[in-house]
Enzyme design. Structure first.
Site, short mmCIF file in Angstrom:
data_model
loop_
_atom_site.label_atom_id
_atom_site.label_comp_id
_atom_site.label_asym_id
_atom_site.label_seq_id
_atom_site.Cartn_x
_atom_site.Cartn_y
_atom_site.Cartn_z
N ARG A 64 0.80 -1.23 -0.12
CA ARG A 64 0.11 0.03 0.02
C ARG A 64 0.96 1.29 0.01
O ARG A 64 0.49 2.22 -0.65
CB ARG A 64 -1.03 0.03 1.16
CG ARG A 64 -2.05 -1.09 1.09
CD ARG A 64 -2.98 -1.23 2.05
NE ARG A 64 -3.74 -0.06 2.39
CZ ARG A 64 -4.37 0.36 3.47
NH1 ARG A 64 -4.25 -0.63 4.53
NH2 ARG A 64 -4.70 1.26 3.78
N ASN A 99 -8.14 8.32 7.15
CA ASN A 99 -7.21 7.69 5.93
C ASN A 99 -5.81 7.65 6.49
O ASN A 99 -5.30 8.57 7.05
CB ASN A 99 -7.22 8.56 4.82
CG ASN A 99 -8.67 8.51 4.22
OD1 ASN A 99 -9.74 7.72 4.28
ND2 ASN A 99 -9.22 9.56 3.45
N ASP A 101 -3.38 7.69 4.05
CA ASP A 101 -2.62 8.21 3.14
C ASP A 101 -2.49 9.55 3.25
O ASP A 101 -2.54 10.24 4.73
CB ASP A 101 -3.49 8.09 1.87
CG ASP A 101 -4.75 9.04 1.84
OD1 ASP A 101 -4.59 10.20 2.09
OD2 ASP A 101 -5.84 8.61 1.47
N HIS A 116 -6.31 7.30 12.37
CA HIS A 116 -6.06 5.92 12.38
C HIS A 116 -4.53 5.80 11.67
O HIS A 116 -4.10 4.74 11.34
CB HIS A 116 -6.87 5.30 11.37
CG HIS A 116 -8.29 5.14 11.66
ND1 HIS A 116 -9.24 4.68 10.97
CD2 HIS A 116 -8.99 5.09 13.07
CE1 HIS A 116 -10.55 4.40 11.66
NE2 HIS A 116 -10.19 4.83 12.96
N CYS A 124 8.09 2.59 16.61
CA CYS A 124 9.17 1.87 17.43
C CYS A 124 8.31 1.27 18.52
O CYS A 124 7.84 1.90 19.43
CB CYS A 124 10.35 2.52 17.70
SG CYS A 124 11.54 1.20 18.73
N ALA A 227 -16.96 12.63 -4.63
CA ALA A 227 -16.58 13.67 -3.52
C ALA A 227 -15.76 14.80 -4.46
O ALA A 227 -15.87 15.97 -3.70
CB ALA A 227 -15.37 12.98 -2.73
C1 BJW Z 1 -16.96 7.61 -2.01
C2 BJW Z 1 -16.45 7.44 -3.14
C3 BJW Z 1 -16.18 8.71 -3.84
C4 BJW Z 1 -16.56 5.52 -2.37
N1 BJW Z 1 -16.71 9.87 -3.42
N2 BJW Z 1 -17.68 8.62 -1.60
C5 BJW Z 1 -17.46 -5.39 17.85
C6 BJW Z 1 -16.29 -6.29 17.70
C7 BJW Z 1 -15.03 -5.81 17.61
C8 BJW Z 1 -14.82 -4.57 17.88
C9 BJW Z 1 -15.85 -3.72 17.88
C10 BJW Z 1 -17.01 -4.17 17.64
N3 BJW Z 1 -17.86 -3.01 17.47
C11 BJW Z 1 -17.08 -2.01 17.61
C12 BJW Z 1 -15.91 -2.34 17.70
C13 BJW Z 1 -14.70 -1.47 17.42
C14 BJW Z 1 -14.15 -1.50 16.25
C15 BJW Z 1 -15.17 -1.52 15.11
O1 BJW Z 1 -15.65 -0.51 14.78
N4 BJW Z 1 -15.40 -2.65 14.48
C16 BJW Z 1 -16.72 -2.40 13.41
C17 BJW Z 1 -16.10 -3.31 12.23
C18 BJW Z 1 -17.93 -3.33 14.06
N5 BJW Z 1 -13.21 -0.31 15.97
C19 BJW Z 1 -11.96 -0.41 16.62
O2 BJW Z 1 -11.50 -1.28 16.89
C20 BJW Z 1 -11.26 0.93 16.92
N6 BJW Z 1 -10.82 1.06 18.18
C21 BJW Z 1 -11.71 1.40 19.19
O3 BJW Z 1 -12.73 1.26 19.10
O4 BJW Z 1 -10.86 1.50 20.31
C22 BJW Z 1 -11.51 1.89 21.54
C23 BJW Z 1 -12.21 3.05 21.56
C24 BJW Z 1 -13.70 3.22 22.29
C25 BJW Z 1 -14.25 4.35 22.50
C26 BJW Z 1 -13.49 5.55 22.03
C27 BJW Z 1 -12.31 5.65 21.74
C28 BJW Z 1 -11.81 4.23 21.28
C29 BJW Z 1 -9.94 1.05 15.80
C30 BJW Z 1 -10.41 0.86 14.21
C31 BJW Z 1 -9.41 0.98 13.54
C32 BJW Z 1 -9.76 0.86 12.13
N7 BJW Z 1 -8.63 0.58 11.13
C33 BJW Z 1 -8.77 0.74 9.88
C34 BJW Z 1 -7.41 0.26 9.30
C35 BJW Z 1 -6.35 1.07 9.55
C36 BJW Z 1 -4.97 1.13 8.81
C37 BJW Z 1 -5.27 0.60 7.41
O5 BJW Z 1 -5.90 1.57 6.71
O6 BJW Z 1 -5.06 -0.23 6.99
O7 BJW Z 1 -9.10 1.90 9.18
S1 BJW Z 1 -9.96 -0.43 9.24
C38 BJW Z 1 -10.64 0.58 7.82
O8 BJW Z 1 -11.90 1.11 7.93
C39 BJW Z 1 -9.48 1.84 8.05
C40 BJW Z 1 -10.55 2.86 7.59
O9 BJW Z 1 -10.24 4.33 8.24
C41 BJW Z 1 -11.80 2.46 8.40
C42 BJW Z 1 -13.03 3.15 7.92
O10 BJW Z 1 -13.38 2.79 6.39
P1 BJW Z 1 -14.01 3.86 5.56
O11 BJW Z 1 -13.04 5.14 5.41
O12 BJW Z 1 -15.21 4.42 6.07
O13 BJW Z 1 -13.86 3.36 4.19
P2 BJW Z 1 -15.22 2.48 3.61
O14 BJW Z 1 -14.56 1.62 2.62
O15 BJW Z 1 -15.67 1.38 4.51
O16 BJW Z 1 -16.08 3.43 3.01
C43 BJW Z 1 -15.69 4.24 1.97
C44 BJW Z 1 -17.07 5.05 1.63
O17 BJW Z 1 -16.74 5.95 0.46
C45 BJW Z 1 -18.40 4.19 1.10
O18 BJW Z 1 -19.34 4.76 1.87
C46 BJW Z 1 -18.43 4.59 -0.50
O19 BJW Z 1 -19.76 4.79 -0.76
C47 BJW Z 1 -17.75 6.02 -0.50
N8 BJW Z 1 -17.25 6.44 -1.64
N9 BJW Z 1 -16.07 6.35 -3.58
C48 BJW Z 1 -17.47 9.91 -2.30
N10 BJW Z 1 -15.50 8.85 -5.33
#
Ligand code: BJW
Length: 242
Positions: A64, A99, A101, A116, A124, A227
């Protein structure tokens, strides 16, 4: 887009997700053909995966990182519009991006939180230092700060880990007059809960996405489309040139 009822002295918080970078050539996670359709989260995006098979996880992020640094991957009109908003809106504009990026950074966004983490940085696990990292990250690489070997990991937030700068984000949500969510599916917490926080603080809420996110019913207003079209139009409207 209907005019947004906001005074120039009110602060704006903008949450962005993978959709804002899609038209720059980067994959989203959950769209058809997105990253999570090619690899399992449990294999590449948890601390347990890294402990079990660091080479696999490092390889996923190496690929990536190379993709992000490829020629042709550049900020798009949506990233640039948010920079214009930050420069011209009289009150604070804070962009919170999920993101990893660097396209908001490259566009020139100043007030920016990478909740994130950042793909172009290494952390480290021994001394805690966060260092710029633009090449592949072999397991035996040395930490630029403490020289320990085998202790580096990508500076990203995996599932089960605490996102970064949460106190600052919640304080901004509590004090904003407008919350805008751009290009995120609303499936990952805590980011997916920001709209509720903003609403309970009395902010107006707007979703700009390709299609309705999981949290769509929570937003007062929404505009659906790419977007690169919706974000410049939103910014132009807000700055009074719509
Ligand atoms: C367009 C478009 C165009 C397309 N124009 N739009 C049950 C079990 C276990 C855990 C949990 C649970 N319930 C909740 C949790 C917590 C968990 C969680 O949420 N899990 C769910 C999946 C259920 N969360 C965590 O573990 C987080 N930590 C945490 O909660 O700590 C405790 C805490 C509690 C309270 C307060 C604070 C903390 C950590 C989450 C870490 C996420 N990490 C990732 C990977 C990061 C590194 C990497 O990139 O590899 O982050 S996962 C991935 O998803 C990445 C993204 O940032 C994140 C969100 O994704 P995003 O950006 O929404 O992308 P998409 O693909 O889902 O959506 C794209 C959208 O764009 C779509 O809607 C399209 O329609 C649109 N689109 N083209 C405009 N041209």
């Amino acid at each position: 887009m209907k005019a947004i009822d906001i005074e120039p002295d009110e602060r704006i918080v903008i949450l962005t997700g993978a959709g804002i970078s899609k038209e720059s050539g980067l994959d989203t996670f959950r769209c058809a053909g997105g990253l999570w359709s090619k690899v399992r989260i449990e294999d590449v995006a948890t601390p347990e995966a890294y402990a079990r098979d660091p080479a696999r996880v490092l390889g996923f992020y190496d690929a990536r990182r190379r993709g992000l640094l490829e020629q042709g991957v550049e900020p798009n009109a949506a990233h640039r519009a948010l920079v214009e908003l930050e420069r011209r809106w009289p009150a604070e504009v804070l962009v919170v991006t999920q993101n990893i990026d660097d396209l908001h950074d490259r566009a020139g966004q100043g007030n920016l939180i990478h909740m994130h983490g950042e793909l172009l940085k290494a952390r480290c696990t021994s001394c805690g230092a966060v260092s710029p990292w633009l090449t592949d990250m072999p397991r035996e690489a040395a930490c630029p700060a403490c020289a320990a070997r085998g202790t580096l990991r990508p500076h990203v937030v995996w599932f089960g880990e605490m996102p970064l700068e949460m106190d600052r984000i919640y304080a901004a949500l509590a004090g904003c007059g407008l919350f805008v969510s751009i290009g995120t599916s609303g499936q990952v917490y805590p980011a997916a809960g920001f709209v509720r926080e903003a609403r309970s603080a009395g902010a107006r809420t707007l979703e700009l996405n390709l299609d309705p996110s999981d949290g769509a019913p929570l937003f007062e207003d929404a505009v659906y489309g790419p977007a690169t079209e919706t974000v410049p139009a939103f910014v132009a409207g807000l700055l009074g040139r719509g």
